[in-house]
Design an enzyme around this catalytic site. Structure first.
Site, PDB file in Angstrom:
ATOM      1  N   CYS A 270      -2.344   7.502   4.779  1.00 11.35           N
ATOM      2  CA  CYS A 270      -2.558   7.498   3.234  1.00 11.35           C
ATOM      3  C   CYS A 270      -4.203   8.110   2.823  1.00 11.35           C
ATOM      4  O   CYS A 270      -3.878   7.297   1.797  1.00 11.35           O
ATOM      5  CB  CYS A 270      -2.133   5.722   3.001  1.00 11.35           C
ATOM      6  SG  CYS A 270      -2.648   4.695   3.953  1.00 11.35           S
TER       7      CYS A 270
ATOM      8  N   GLU B  32       1.255  -1.234  -0.174  1.00  8.22           N
ATOM      9  CA  GLU B  32      -0.189   0.234   0.415  1.00  8.22           C
ATOM     10  C   GLU B  32       1.288   0.994   0.147  1.00  8.22           C
ATOM     11  O   GLU B  32       1.806   1.179   1.275  1.00  8.22           O
ATOM     12  CB  GLU B  32      -0.720   0.295   1.411  1.00  8.22           C
ATOM     13  CG  GLU B  32      -1.859   0.827   1.457  1.00  8.22           C
ATOM     14  CD  GLU B  32      -1.854   1.968   1.993  1.00  8.22           C
ATOM     15  OE1 GLU B  32      -0.908   3.380   1.030  1.00  8.22           O
ATOM     16  OE2 GLU B  32      -1.551   2.160   3.343  1.00  8.22           O
TER      17      GLU B  32
END
Length: 530
Positions: free
Chosen positions: A302, A265
């Site tokens: 994120c 990720e």
């Protein structure tokens, strides 16, 4: 609950052989005691060998025992009490409420996976019984189930010292699947990492796990990380971090004699689209919520909303003015470490210097503040300049965002089409307004793992339906999520047993269905024995 600075290898705490270092308090820039040790290449090999030795037993262990281990991990982490919270605050600069919330999420993930594996759905059992009389050819007895892929390497993330670190979602889902885990702890919060690893070690002993089921290794990502990813015994990798770091691991794994999957990720802009009627009705309210989301955790998520797009109008002007006003009141906040602060400052300078980009607003100055502080920033650019300059689509990891002003819907669609994969996308729309934007919805949905309406992407619920993933470059594999119970699928592989002796079937495949789980039997869902 004392931090020793040692490594956990094969169930034992061992002094690292590759030198020492200290954690740093990002709020002051001062080093924290005690001295911490780094793993040598030989110690990495020992940990990997221990994980391999534990793999067969742990893979074949009953789901009841694995669930008990996961629950024990959660209980032991909670038993750490204030010692864990205080150390995490000192190493990250994050407030107490954030750390306590993250601890709850971490323990909640562990217990959620315990509940999940007891239900058995993750095994995806499929049975097609023999048809010996079938013409022109008989059908053999065929039985399918998922099983653990093998030892997994997990890289702790800098921005989540608990929920994406030693006992975070990657570790919880890998252990639930039946995979031993080797954690490469993050240097931003090493003491926190050791305390959590101590809790897992106690849980492993109390529940009778094999010694190599979990290891904690600290040290250079380039050296320790490379050694872990390239070890032949390792079968998969979980990573949350930068694009550069994630792609380095992807390449290392692909170049092995036996390539393995790397589930990364790697960040995201998380575009927020403002539809005209929604802006007309609530521009100021949306702006306030946007700035709150942008500055949450000093922008170090994120899922931070780093890109906003709207069609030029007086209402978009009201949104911009309100957002600028709210952002100007935001303080310069402590960032997780010096490297992140430097990268953030550089990325803001790079974006703001691009043709057509204007700074609309900045938060309170960093001058006079101790530690590693990041200044909130809001910039604006035309859609024409945004589409023409791919550098404007780079993530600024921190409390900064770019507002893209589009002349019309066609330009808005073109701007969205220019984006790569994202973790999340948001649409703000009035009631019924989305019905006229089918093409916009389709473009955005093909570029994100999670599509929100009238909210903001910060805050990722840990549940069965969550997707925390998305097309490249947000992740290296669009088919999977790193949050939610579906995350377990990353660390499983299917096996089919054909004409296998019935007395040797593993429990999920036995005729009597002793686990009382749902199975696909001859094409029909059933809990009944055969």
């Amino acid at each position: 609950m004392t931090i020793t600075g040692k490594l956990l290898i094969n169930g034992e705490w061992i002094e690292g052989q590759a030198g020492n270092y200290r954690a740093v308090d990002p709020a002051t820039g001062q080093e924290l005691p005690p001295a911490l040790s780094k793993a040598s290449s030989e110690q990495v090999k020992q940990a990997v060998a221990a994980a391999e030795a534990a793999s067969s037993e742990f893979r074949r262990m009953s789901v009841q025992k694995r669930a008990g281990f996961l629950r024990a991990c959660a209980e032991e982490i909670m038993t750490l009490g204030e010692a864990l919270v205080d150390r995490a605050m000192a190493e990250t600069g994050l407030p107490k409420a954030r750390i306590e919330g993250e601890r709850g999420r971490t323990c909640g993930q562990l217990t959620l996976f315990a509940d999940t594996i007891l239900k058995g759905d993750f095994l995806d059992v499929r049975i097609d019984t023999a048809l010996p009389e079938r013409q022109p050819m008989p059908r053999p007895d065929l039985r399918y189930m998922n099983q653990a892929i093998g030892p997994v390497v997990v890289f702790g993330a800098s921005n989540f010292p608990l929920a994406f670190s030693v006992a975070g979602g990657d570790t919880a889902s890998a252990l639930a699947a039946g995979c031993p885990v080797l954690v490469k702890g993050h240097s931003s919060h090493p003491g926190t990492s050791e305390l959590v690893a101590q809790a897992i070690a106690r849980a492993a002993r109390a529940t009778g796990m094999p010694a190599g089921v979990f290891s904690l290794l600290m040290g250079s990502g380039r050296e320790v990380g490379t050694a872990l990813v390239t070890a032949p015994e390792v079968k998969a990798v979980g990573f949350t971090g930068s694009f550069a770091g994630g792609m380095t691991l992807v390449r290392l794994a692909a170049e092995r004699p036996e390539p393995i999957p790397v589930f990364t990720e790697m960040g995201s802009l998380n575009p927020v689209v403002l539809l005209p009627e929604a802006l007309e009705r609530a521009a100021e309210k949306i702006a306030e919520g946007f700035i709150g989301s942008l500055n949450m955790g000093v922008g170090q998520f994120c899922t931070n909303p780093g890109l906003v797009l709207g069609i030029e109008s007086p209402a978009l002007g009201r949104f911009a003015e309100s957002a600028a006003r709210h952002l100007a009141q935001q303080p310069a906040g402590v960032m997780l470490n010096e490297g992140i602060r430097q990268a953030y400052t550089q990325s803001v300078a790079t974006i703001s210097s691009q043709p057509g980009v204007n700074k609309m607003s900045v938060g309170e100055t960093q001058e006079g503040k101790a530690g590693f502080c990041g200044q909130p920033t809001l910039m604006t650019v035309s859609a024409t300049d945004f589409i023409a300059n791919h550098e404007l689509a780079e993530e600024m990891f921190g409390p900064a965002a770019l507002l893209v002003k589009c002349r019309d819907l066609g330009e808005l669609l073109a701007a969205l089409k220019s984006l790569g994969g994202q973790l999340a996308g948001t649409i703000h729309a009035a009631a019924g307004e989305m019905a006229g934007y089918d093409e916009l919805i389709d473009i955005l949905s093909q570029r994100v793992g999670r599509l929100l309406v009238n909210g903001f992407p910060t805050g990722v619920e840990v549940c069965h339906a969550m997707v925390h993933g998305g097309p490249f470059p947000a992740t290296s594999d669009v088919r999977f999520t790193s949050v939610g119970t579906a995350a377990i699928q990353r660390f499983l592989r299917p096996i089919c047993l054909q004409n296998y002796p019935g007395e040797l079937f593993p429990e999920p495949l036995q005729d009597s269905n002793p686990l009382n789980i749902w199975r696909l039997v001859n094409g029909e869902r059933s809990q009944s024995p055969l």
